[in-house]
Design a protein around this motif. Structure first.
Motif, PDB file in Angstrom:
ATOM      1  N   TYR A  60      11.005   7.740  -7.362  1.00 15.61           N
ATOM      2  CA  TYR A  60      11.959   8.922  -8.218  1.00 15.61           C
ATOM      3  C   TYR A  60      13.118   9.335  -6.985  1.00 15.61           C
ATOM      4  N   VAL A  61      12.410   9.481  -5.678  1.00  9.62           N
ATOM      5  CA  VAL A  61      13.630   9.076  -4.771  1.00  9.62           C
ATOM      6  C   VAL A  61      14.101   8.738  -4.709  1.00  9.62           C
ATOM      7  N   LEU A  62      14.318   7.403  -4.220  1.00  5.37           N
ATOM      8  CA  LEU A  62      15.136   6.901  -4.667  1.00  5.37           C
ATOM      9  C   LEU A  62      16.588   6.871  -5.965  1.00  5.37           C
ATOM     10  N   GLY A  63      16.022   7.291  -7.336  1.00  5.20           N
ATOM     11  CA  GLY A  63      16.682   7.648  -8.103  1.00  5.20           C
ATOM     12  C   GLY A  63      17.630   8.962  -7.952  1.00  5.20           C
ATOM     13  N   VAL A  64      17.307   9.505  -7.060  1.00  2.00           N
ATOM     14  CA  VAL A  64      17.576  11.147  -6.926  1.00  2.00           C
ATOM     15  C   VAL A  64      18.772  11.021  -5.524  1.00  2.00           C
ATOM     16  N   VAL A  65      18.597  10.506  -4.767  1.00  2.00           N
ATOM     17  CA  VAL A  65      19.254   9.939  -3.741  1.00  2.00           C
ATOM     18  C   VAL A  65      20.419   9.157  -4.101  1.00  2.00           C
ATOM     19  N   THR A  66      20.317   8.192  -5.188  1.00  2.00           N
ATOM     20  CA  THR A  66      21.319   7.219  -5.793  1.00  2.00           C
ATOM     21  C   THR A  66      22.206   8.088  -6.183  1.00  2.00           C
ATOM     22  N   ILE A  67      21.407   9.232  -7.392  1.00  2.00           N
ATOM     23  CA  ILE A  67      22.424  10.458  -7.778  1.00  2.00           C
ATOM     24  C   ILE A  67      23.299  11.380  -6.872  1.00  2.00           C
ATOM     25  N   ALA A  68      22.715  11.121  -6.211  1.00  2.00           N
ATOM     26  CA  ALA A  68      23.628  12.602  -5.496  1.00  2.00           C
ATOM     27  C   ALA A  68      24.622  11.470  -4.644  1.00  2.00           C
ATOM     28  N   PHE A  69      24.328  10.365  -4.116  1.00  2.00           N
ATOM     29  CA  PHE A  69      25.305   8.877  -3.214  1.00  2.00           C
ATOM     30  C   PHE A  69      26.530   8.797  -4.828  1.00  2.00           C
ATOM     31  N   GLY A  70      26.104   8.794  -5.772  1.00  2.00           N
ATOM     32  CA  GLY A  70      27.052   8.179  -6.826  1.00  2.00           C
ATOM     33  C   GLY A  70      28.449   9.901  -6.954  1.00  2.00           C
ATOM     34  N   ALA A  71      26.935  11.156  -7.030  1.00  2.00           N
ATOM     35  CA  ALA A  71      28.539  11.939  -7.081  1.00  2.00           C
ATOM     36  C   ALA A  71      28.986  12.771  -6.706  1.00  2.00           C
ATOM     37  N   LEU A  72      28.852  12.289  -4.617  1.00  2.00           N
ATOM     38  CA  LEU A  72      29.727  12.409  -4.092  1.00  2.00           C
ATOM     39  C   LEU A  72      30.844  11.167  -3.927  1.00  2.00           C
ATOM     40  N   VAL A  73      30.308  10.372  -4.257  1.00  2.00           N
ATOM     41  CA  VAL A  73      31.983   8.898  -3.743  1.00  2.00           C
ATOM     42  C   VAL A  73      32.362   9.321  -5.259  1.00  2.00           C
ATOM     43  N   ALA A  74      31.800   9.981  -6.094  1.00  3.64           N
ATOM     44  CA  ALA A  74      32.694  10.121  -8.148  1.00  3.64           C
ATOM     45  C   ALA A  74      33.797  11.093  -7.196  1.00  3.64           C
ATOM     46  N   THR A  75      32.904  12.127  -6.642  1.00  2.65           N
ATOM     47  CA  THR A  75      34.029  13.810  -6.337  1.00  2.65           C
ATOM     48  C   THR A  75      35.231  13.141  -6.096  1.00  2.65           C
ATOM     49  N   GLN A  76      34.868  12.001  -3.908  1.00  2.00           N
ATOM     50  CA  GLN A  76      35.901  12.216  -2.927  1.00  2.00           C
ATOM     51  C   GLN A  76      36.772  11.508  -4.200  1.00  2.00           C
ATOM     52  N   GLY A  77      36.368  10.102  -4.821  1.00  5.83           N
ATOM     53  CA  GLY A  77      37.256   9.584  -5.014  1.00  5.83           C
ATOM     54  C   GLY A  77      38.769   9.896  -6.490  1.00  5.83           C
ATOM     55  N   TRP A  78      37.618  11.630  -7.236  1.00  6.06           N
ATOM     56  CA  TRP A  78      38.459  11.954  -7.949  1.00  6.06           C
ATOM     57  C   TRP A  78      39.505  12.985  -7.392  1.00  6.06           C
ATOM     58  N   ALA A  79      39.179  12.994  -5.923  1.00  9.16           N
ATOM     59  CA  ALA A  79      39.762  13.896  -5.093  1.00  9.16           C
ATOM     60  C   ALA A  79      41.087  13.309  -4.789  1.00  9.16           C
ATOM     61  N   THR A  80      41.037  11.711  -4.128  1.00  8.41           N
ATOM     62  CA  THR A  80      41.919  11.164  -3.654  1.00  8.41           C
ATOM     63  C   THR A  80      42.721  10.456  -4.761  1.00  8.41           C
ATOM     64  N   VAL A  81      42.313  10.456  -5.407  1.00 12.89           N
ATOM     65  CA  VAL A  81      43.132  10.309  -6.849  1.00 12.89           C
ATOM     66  C   VAL A  81      44.392  11.330  -7.233  1.00 12.89           C
ATOM     67  N   SER A  82      43.339  12.758  -6.987  1.00 11.03           N
ATOM     68  CA  SER A  82      44.441  13.466  -7.669  1.00 11.03           C
ATOM     69  C   SER A  82      46.239  13.207  -6.097  1.00 11.03           C
ATOM     70  N   TRP A  83      44.928  13.238  -5.117  1.00 12.66           N
ATOM     71  CA  TRP A  83      46.474  13.286  -3.522  1.00 12.66           C
ATOM     72  C   TRP A  83      46.891  12.100  -3.975  1.00 12.66           C
ATOM     73  N   VAL A  84      46.591  11.105  -3.949  1.00 14.38           N
ATOM     74  CA  VAL A  84      47.708   9.685  -3.912  1.00 14.38           C
ATOM     75  C   VAL A  84      48.847  10.203  -5.375  1.00 14.38           C
ATOM     76  N   GLU A  85      48.286  10.863  -6.182  1.00 12.86           N
ATOM     77  CA  GLU A  85      49.056  10.767  -7.595  1.00 12.86           C
ATOM     78  C   GLU A  85      49.985  11.675  -6.917  1.00 12.86           C
ATOM     79  N   GLY A  86      49.723  13.023  -6.075  1.00  5.64           N
ATOM     80  CA  GLY A  86      50.548  14.213  -6.027  1.00  5.64           C
ATOM     81  C   GLY A  86      51.719  14.144  -5.247  1.00  5.64           C
ATOM     82  N   ARG A  87      52.546  14.765  -4.838  1.00  3.87           N
ATOM     83  CA  ARG A  87      53.768  15.238  -3.956  1.00  3.87           C
ATOM     84  C   ARG A  87      53.349  15.590  -2.662  1.00  3.87           C
ATOM     85  N   PRO A  88      53.593  15.369  -2.121  1.00  3.14           N
ATOM     86  CA  PRO A  88      54.283  13.733  -0.988  1.00  3.14           C
ATOM     87  C   PRO A  88      53.105  12.837  -1.957  1.00  3.14           C
ATOM     88  N   GLY A  89      53.299  11.614  -2.035  1.00  6.29           N
ATOM     89  CA  GLY A  89      51.795   9.987  -1.969  1.00  6.29           C
ATOM     90  C   GLY A  89      51.803  10.236  -0.698  1.00  6.29           C
TER      91      GLY A  89
END
Length: 170
Positions: A70-99
């Motif tokens: 369970y620990v590996l699964g929960v740590v993997t979920i938490a890490f993936g959620a962190l990476v996904a949210t940071q990726g989403w924020a970076t996509v929004s930043w790159v697409e915004g003005r100024p780039g």
């Protein structure tokens, strides 16, 4: 189970490349976040295939029979959620003005790749937790042990001695 374990470890192991590839092009937090995500993507490009190769070798030789926990699964979920949210924020930043600085298309591709990597990591962690909660790992573990125990070289020295020594009649 071995493939899931080493796939998760490969996804988590991509973090090791971040300090090696650290070099933000700007001075803001967004540039540092983009640089960290690019380092993570590059690290996962190396660690995921290595983890899958190790898991295939270990599964072929039946050396790793314990299911991931369970620990590996929960740590993997938490890490993936962190990476996904940071990726989403970076996509929004790159697409915004100024780039962002440099090549906006390249930055966008790397941010989207990090977003998909985070989502995939969450899915792998969820599969680990669901398989472990369902109890399939324990059944597989006991089944593999019985297969391994049927091989004569898997017995301990005392079990071999007991099986080969004739019994005395009393």
């Amino acid at each position: 189970m071995t493939v899931l374990r080493f796939l998760a470890l490969g996804l988590l192991g991509g973090v090791m490349a971040i300090p090696l590839l650290w070099g933000p092009r700007g001075s803001s937090f967004e540039h540092a976040r983009l640089s960290a995500l690019i380092g993570l993507d590059a690290g996962q490009f190396v660690t995921v295939p290595v983890g899958l190769l190790i898991s295939v070798v270990l599964a072929g030789r039946r050396l790793r029979t314990r299911p991931p926990g369970y620990v590996l699964g929960v740590v993997t979920i938490a890490f993936g959620a962190l990476v996904a949210t940071q990726g989403w924020a970076t996509v929004s930043w790159v697409e915004g003005r100024p780039g962002g600085l440099g090549d906006p298309d390249g930055e966008f591709v790397m941010a989207v790749l990090a977003l998909f990597s985070g989502v995939f990591t969450v899915v792998v962690g969820a599969v680990i937790v669901l398989v472990r909660a369902r109890g399939a790992g324990a059944q597989e573990e006991s089944g593999e042990k019985s297969i391994l125990r049927s091989h004569p070289l898997s017995y301990t020295r005392h079990e071999r001695r007991a099986a080969t020594t004739p019994r005395r009649a009393i």
